[in-house]
Design an enzyme around this catalytic site. Structure first.
Site, PDB file in Angstrom:
ATOM      1  CG  HIS A 152      24.638  95.162  11.415  1.00  0.00           C
ATOM      2  ND1 HIS A 152      23.772  94.164  11.757  1.00  0.00           N
ATOM      3  CD2 HIS A 152      25.668  95.085  12.267  1.00  0.00           C
ATOM      4  CE1 HIS A 152      24.278  93.499  12.779  1.00  0.00           C
ATOM      5  NE2 HIS A 152      25.425  94.043  13.111  1.00  0.00           N
ATOM      6  N   GLY A 167      28.328 100.029  14.540  1.00  0.00           N
ATOM      7  CA  GLY A 167      29.606  99.482  14.996  1.00  0.00           C
ATOM      8  C   GLY A 167      29.691  98.020  14.622  1.00  0.00           C
ATOM      9  N   GLY A 170      29.083  92.565  17.785  1.00  0.00           N
ATOM     10  CA  GLY A 170      29.646  92.189  19.075  1.00  0.00           C
ATOM     11  C   GLY A 170      30.217  93.337  19.876  1.00  0.00           C
ATOM     12  CE  LYS A 173      25.528  96.931  15.875  1.00  0.00           C
ATOM     13  NZ  LYS A 173      26.748  96.111  15.881  1.00  0.00           N
ATOM     14  CG  ASP A 191      20.832  92.791  14.956  1.00  0.00           C
ATOM     15  OD1 ASP A 191      21.853  93.401  15.278  1.00  0.00           O
ATOM     16  OD2 ASP A 191      20.744  91.560  14.960  1.00  0.00           O
ATOM     17  NE  ARG A 257      40.754 113.173  25.678  1.00  0.00           N
ATOM     18  CZ  ARG A 257      41.750 112.581  26.331  1.00  0.00           C
ATOM     19  NH1 ARG A 257      42.592 111.800  25.695  1.00  0.00           N
ATOM     20  NH2 ARG A 257      41.885 112.750  27.627  1.00  0.00           N
TER      21      ARG A 257
END
Lengths: 322, 95
Positions: A152, A167, A170, A173, A191, A257
């Site tokens: 997905h 991810g 919602g 993506k 999807d 970072r």
């Protein structure tokens, strides 16, 4: 991304009929014998030239592969006496053989075809040269037997780098993909992404033949990227260079970072670099994906900006010591 | 994901199968739950919170879907999906 529990599909065997069906156009196959055995399974993605088996040496005979008969094998059979060839073939046929493939439009001896017809071993013939037949069949079989899975997520070609965006539902993506397409990059699948391992260490994302380049955008519904943006903004397959995992911004999580340490994820047994990108309103994820893709290309060219900056800093500090 | 796993086989009963509108209803039903919800048809497994995923199943009437919910509200999610699928998504069902 949970890549350990993905259900992996891998064919255990394919019927000879599929080889015939899929390769007919390329290799102009005709079936010249053993029709009834067309459902026989091919279990291994390799071929064998049974020269030694024909000469009587059957130890280590790779019987479970598609047997290729070229000039050498056919002409060798021709100069054997009928009694001898019958005995040799009988010995050979005591092993389970999926199929014979003849190249160069060669004509086998009648006794060979008779036996194949009797045993129900399909005999396919192509007009192409032997090396062409062998290489194409090997490529086809490798493709057929390659492991695949469905994830997905969204796959794009961004500056020539295959990016797989994953991810939670919602997280954005599809919206990120849409903006990347708008900015000139190419959509592979949204999807539903089929991932396939090819040549041991490459993972390819592929478009689903059912939904092709349609995507669902919340609030609009289903759109067809190929119709809206044109054929130049889509492609059907792309090797994945990196995985980008989008995550709701989490104030307590420690995000990378410096970029000094490369993280990897294993997909179908292949290690792929992964970036964890936090999402929050106002953060333009498409641009971040673009930069990630360009940075990936730099690293592929041997330039590692974070390491180089750090090295410069360390040199500076050691100079001061002196 | 933490929590329990609930699993069940559901049969598509409406005449037109799992086309776009039922798929959208299924996603709407699945979305509020925290659990991971996967639907499998034969060897094809997709996320129940994705319309496009559900469409690739091309699940015609009579298809047997294997629904797996994993998470804190797995049981409730499975029950909600079961109710929706068994009702034929409010569409005509085959007698």
């Amino acid at each position: 991304m949970d890549t350990q529990n993905l259900p992996v599909n891998r064919k255990q065997s394919i019927p000879v009929a599929r080889l015939l069906d899929r390769m007919s156009e390329e290799l102009e196959f005709e079936v010249i014998g053993g029709y009834q055995g067309i459902g026989r399974p091919v279990l291994i993605s390799d071929v064998n030239r049974p020269g030694l088996a024909l000469s009587g040496y059957l130890d280590y005979f790779a019987n479970d592969r598609v047997q290729i008969l070229g000039n050498t094998e056919i002409h060798y059979m021709e100069q054997l006496s009928s009694a001898l060839i019958q005995r040799r073939l009988e010995n050979m046929f005591s092993f389970e053989i999926p199929a014979f493939v003849l190249s160069r439009d060669l004509r086998p001896r009648a006794i060979f075809l008779d036996m194949c017809n009797r045993m129900g071993i399909p005999v396919l013939r192509s007009r192409r040269s032997t090396d062409e037949v062998i290489s194409r069949i090997i490529v086809f079989l490798a493709e057929e037997f390659s492991p695949e899975t469905i994830v997905h997520g969204t796959a794009l070609d961004c500056y020539g780098v295959g990016c797989l965006i994953v991810g939670a539902p919602g997280v954005g993506k599809s919206e990120t993909a849409l903006e990347l397409v708008e900015r000139g990059h190419r959509l592979v699948a949204d999807d539903v992404v089929t991932l396939r391992r090819r040549r041991e260490d490459n993972i390819y994302a592929e478009t689903s033949p059912v939904i092709e380049h349609h995507m669902e955008i919340r609030g609009i519904g289903i759109i067809d990227v190929k119709s809206v943006y044109g054929v130049g903004r889509v492609r059907n397959s792309k090797r994945i260079g990196m995985v980008i995992e989008l995550e709701e911004w989490n104030a307590t999580a420690a995000y990378d970072r410096t970029g000094l340490i490369d993280e990897y994820v294993t997909v179908l047994g292949v290690k792929i670099p992964i970036l964890l990108i936090p999402v929050r309103p106002g953060r333009n994820i498409a641009i971040i994906v673009e930069v990630a893709a360009l940075n990936y290309r730099l690293k592929e060219l041997g330039v590692h900006p974070a390491q180089q900056l750090n090295q410069r800093l360390m040199n500076l500090m050691s100079d001061e010591d002196a | 994901m933490e929590g329990t796993t609930a699993e069940s086989e559901l049969i598509i009963v409406n005449t037109l199968g799992l086309h776009a509108r039922p798929a959208a209803k299924l996603v709407q039903t699945a979305l509020p739950f925290k659990s991971d919800i996967y639907i499998r048809l034969n060897s094809h497994r997709v996320n129940a919170k994705s319309i496009m995923g559900l469409l690739t199943l091309a699940a015609a009437q009579g298809s047997r879907l294997q629904v797996t919910c994993t998470g804190p509200d797995a049981e409730q999610a499975l029950e909600a999906i079961r109710a929706l699928v068994d009702s034929g998504f409010g569409e005509e069902t085959w007698k």
